[in-house]
Design an enzyme around this catalytic site. Structure first.
Site, short mmCIF file in Angstrom:
data_model
loop_
_atom_site.label_atom_id
_atom_site.label_comp_id
_atom_site.label_asym_id
_atom_site.label_seq_id
_atom_site.Cartn_x
_atom_site.Cartn_y
_atom_site.Cartn_z
N HIS A 1 8.23 21.76 46.01
CA HIS A 1 9.23 21.09 45.96
C HIS A 1 8.95 19.28 46.82
O HIS A 1 8.80 18.52 45.50
CB HIS A 1 10.59 21.30 46.47
O1 RIB Z 1 15.83 23.69 47.93
C1 RIB Z 1 14.27 22.62 48.70
C2 RIB Z 1 14.80 22.04 49.26
O2 RIB Z 1 15.72 22.47 50.59
C3 RIB Z 1 13.82 21.02 50.06
O3 RIB Z 1 13.60 19.88 49.97
C4 RIB Z 1 12.81 21.82 50.86
O4 RIB Z 1 12.48 21.17 51.88
C5 RIB Z 1 14.37 22.08 51.65
O5 RIB Z 1 14.53 20.85 52.22
#
Ligand code: RIB
Ligand code: CA
Length: 312
Positions: free
Chosen positions: A242
């Site tokens: 992500h």
């Molecule tokens: O949903 C994914 C996000 O939530 C990413 O930033 C992960 O590190 C968590 O913070």
């Protein structure tokens, strides 16, 4: 070429760690500061993890600040089930020698935005938006001074990952997200719709390991740990990476595709709390307050990640 000044707001988290390493390895970026926020794990761990990552990168001079210890209104929801009890499970990283700067993250963010030339600071948010919302409440004038806010958060066509409707960063602090989306700051949004197309795989993880350096091996161990949860959940061969999408956008915006839309955050319904309602088809006259990404050239993304991490 003048390096782009950025503040990284983060809740490390293995994927945050890879994003921070990518930024620290990239001379195009000048990291003015890293601000820790509570999210994946409590603040006492996210702040320590931010320090560990800077030392792993060999950049102990990077200023790190501690921020909000809880969301604005909601009780804290964390994600140890994904990231492990330390938030950075996988590699065995030593206790940090570098220390946090004394100033609170919110004060640092406000002062930086008010003192630096307007339009020169980019905010890169990798976690819940509590620190940014608090900064906007403390000094609303910062909204017109931010060059751009690039966030990992939200989801629409992909639904949610912490509830059927909501992505984790927005769900943890939906009220903070609502403040940010209504602020008028130019926003680029990396929702699950694009990050779910940036999937790790055994080959891709092996490419990090084959770098052979401490950072390269640590990235392989981090991704090997966090992907175990995603592989089971998504029944795939890897997990979505992500947060590095945020930094990759600054370095290679051409590998992403999206469009300007209205994004509105659900802050009331218990069923859909934290849902980002994206008007992708333009069926309302709501203001187009965010550039929402939906596609990524994932081959180029991972090639850049490996090449940059190998520089540390
Ligand atoms: O949903 C994914 C996000 O939530 C990413 O930033 C992960 O590190 C968590 O913070
Ligand atoms: Ca994160």
């Amino acid at each position: 070429m003048t390096a782009r000044k950025i503040i990284i707001d983060t809740d490390p988290g293995q994927d945050d760690a890879v994003a921070i390493l990518l930024a620290l390895a990239s001379p195009e970026l000048d990291i003015v500061g890293i601000t820790a926020v509570t999210g994946n794990v409590p603040l006492s761990l996210t702040e320590k993890n931010a320090l560990k990552i800077c030392e792993l990168a060999g950049k102990p001079e990077t200023p790190v600040y501690s921020g909000a210890i809880r969301p604005l209104m909601r009780p804290l929801v964390t994600a140890e089930h994904v990231h492990g009890k330390t938030g950075l499970d996988g590699p065995d990283l030593p206790e940090p020698k570098m220390t946090l700067h004394k100033e609170h993250a919110v004060d640092f963010t406000v002062e930086t935005l008010m003192n630096e030339e307007s339009g020169t600071i980019t905010l890169c948010t990798l976690g819940p938006l509590t620190n940014i919302a608090l900064a906007l409440i403390r000094e609303p004038r910062i909204a017109s001074r931010v060059k751009e806010l690039v966030m990992m958060g939200g989801g629409f066509f992909e639904g949610g990952n912490i509830t059927p409707a909501a992505e984790f960063n927005i769900h943890v602090d939906p009220h903070a997200a609502d403040i940010v989306f209504r602020s008028g700051i130019p926003i680029v949004m990396m929702p699950l719709d694009v990050t779910h197309k940036a999937l790790t795989s055994p080959t891709r993880i092996a490419a990090f390991r084959s770098i052979g350096s401490r950072p390269g091996i640590a990235v392989a161990e981090m991704l090997g740990f966090s992907e175990r949860f995603d592989k089971e959940k998504y029944a795939g061969e890897g997990g979505p990476l992500h947060d590095p999408c945020v930094i990759a956008y600054l370095l290679a915006p051409e590998i992403f595709k999206g469009r300007k839309c209205n994004v509105t955050v659900e802050t009331v319904s218990e069923l859909t709390l934290g849902m980002t309602v994206v008007d992708w088809w333009g069926v309302t006259d709501r203001p187009k307050n965010a550039f929402v990404m939906r596609d990524i050239d994932h081959e180029a993304f991972f090639a850049m990640l490996v090449e940059r991490i190998s520089r540390l």
